[in-house]
Design a protein around this motif. Structure first.
Motif, mmCIF file in Angstrom:
data_model
loop_
_atom_site.group_PDB
_atom_site.id
_atom_site.type_symbol
_atom_site.label_atom_id
_atom_site.label_comp_id
_atom_site.label_asym_id
_atom_site.label_seq_id
_atom_site.Cartn_x
_atom_site.Cartn_y
_atom_site.Cartn_z
ATOM 1 N N UNK A 5 97.119 -9.698 -12.750
ATOM 2 C CA UNK A 5 97.495 -8.968 -13.958
ATOM 3 C C UNK A 5 98.892 -8.369 -13.812
ATOM 4 N N UNK A 6 99.161 -7.831 -12.636
ATOM 5 C CA UNK A 6 100.481 -7.264 -12.385
ATOM 6 C C UNK A 6 101.550 -8.339 -12.503
ATOM 7 N N UNK A 7 101.309 -9.480 -11.867
ATOM 8 C CA UNK A 7 102.264 -10.592 -11.933
ATOM 9 C C UNK A 7 102.494 -11.066 -13.357
ATOM 10 N N UNK A 8 101.410 -11.157 -14.118
ATOM 11 C CA UNK A 8 101.537 -11.573 -15.517
ATOM 12 C C UNK A 8 102.388 -10.585 -16.316
ATOM 13 N N UNK A 9 102.184 -9.292 -16.052
ATOM 14 C CA UNK A 9 102.966 -8.286 -16.769
ATOM 15 C C UNK A 9 104.434 -8.272 -16.337
ATOM 16 N N UNK A 10 104.691 -8.553 -15.067
ATOM 17 C CA UNK A 10 106.094 -8.655 -14.616
ATOM 18 C C UNK A 10 106.762 -9.814 -15.347
ATOM 19 N N UNK A 11 106.075 -10.956 -15.408
ATOM 20 C CA UNK A 11 106.617 -12.117 -16.118
ATOM 21 C C UNK A 11 106.834 -11.780 -17.597
ATOM 22 N N UNK A 12 105.875 -11.082 -18.189
ATOM 23 C CA UNK A 12 105.999 -10.691 -19.597
ATOM 24 C C UNK A 12 107.194 -9.754 -19.802
ATOM 25 N N UNK A 13 107.357 -8.778 -18.913
ATOM 26 C CA UNK A 13 108.486 -7.848 -19.020
ATOM 27 C C UNK A 13 109.802 -8.602 -18.920
#
Length: 143
Positions: A5-13
């Protein structure tokens, strides 16, 4: 929040930042920050810097420093003192440069210094890193 989830949010940011959508990029970073400890946030900074290192490779192509050699990225100020005048910007460019050069000791020291700064400066430092990396990606995409 788990690592995926953290990785997905970093990519999203990063995607939002590259698209110029600062509000959405900030929301993604805020979501990560609220659910993370300092260790996770260091990893987030490293993930952003890893993306920045890739973007630098795209911009510089075959002129980029070659891993396993003494080649390295260097920081050059066009206006002396400009970076020091803006501590979050100083964090961002120094962290990215250190990460791109494989200097994890400096990355950790810079992150620790950002943590010891005020909360506003810490948040601004992480945001500046994201903004700088997004800017490098935009430059790469324009080429």
């Amino acid at each position: 929040m788990d690592q995926q989830q953290t990785g997905d949010l970093v990519f999203e940011a990063l995607a939002h930042a590259v698209d110029g959508n600062a509000a959405e990029a900030a929301t993604a970073l805020m979501t990560i920050g609220q659910a993370s400890d300092n260790s996770v946030m260091y990893g987030v900074c490293c993930a952003i810097a890893s993306a920045g290192t890739h973007a630098l490779g795209l911009v510089y192509g075959d002129r980029a420093p070659k891993p396993g050699t003494t080649d390295m990225y260097v920081l050059q100020e066009l206006e002396p003192g400009a970076i020091e005048a803006d501590p979050p910007k100083a964090f961002a460019v120094r962290f990215l440069t250190a990460y791109a050069n494989g200097d994890t000791d400096t990355c950790l020291a810079l992150f620790d210094a950002a943590l010891r700064a005020s909360d506003d400066e810490y948040v601004s430092s992480v945001c500046a890193l994201l903004a700088d990396v997004a800017g490098i990606y935009r430059l790469a995409l324009d080429r």
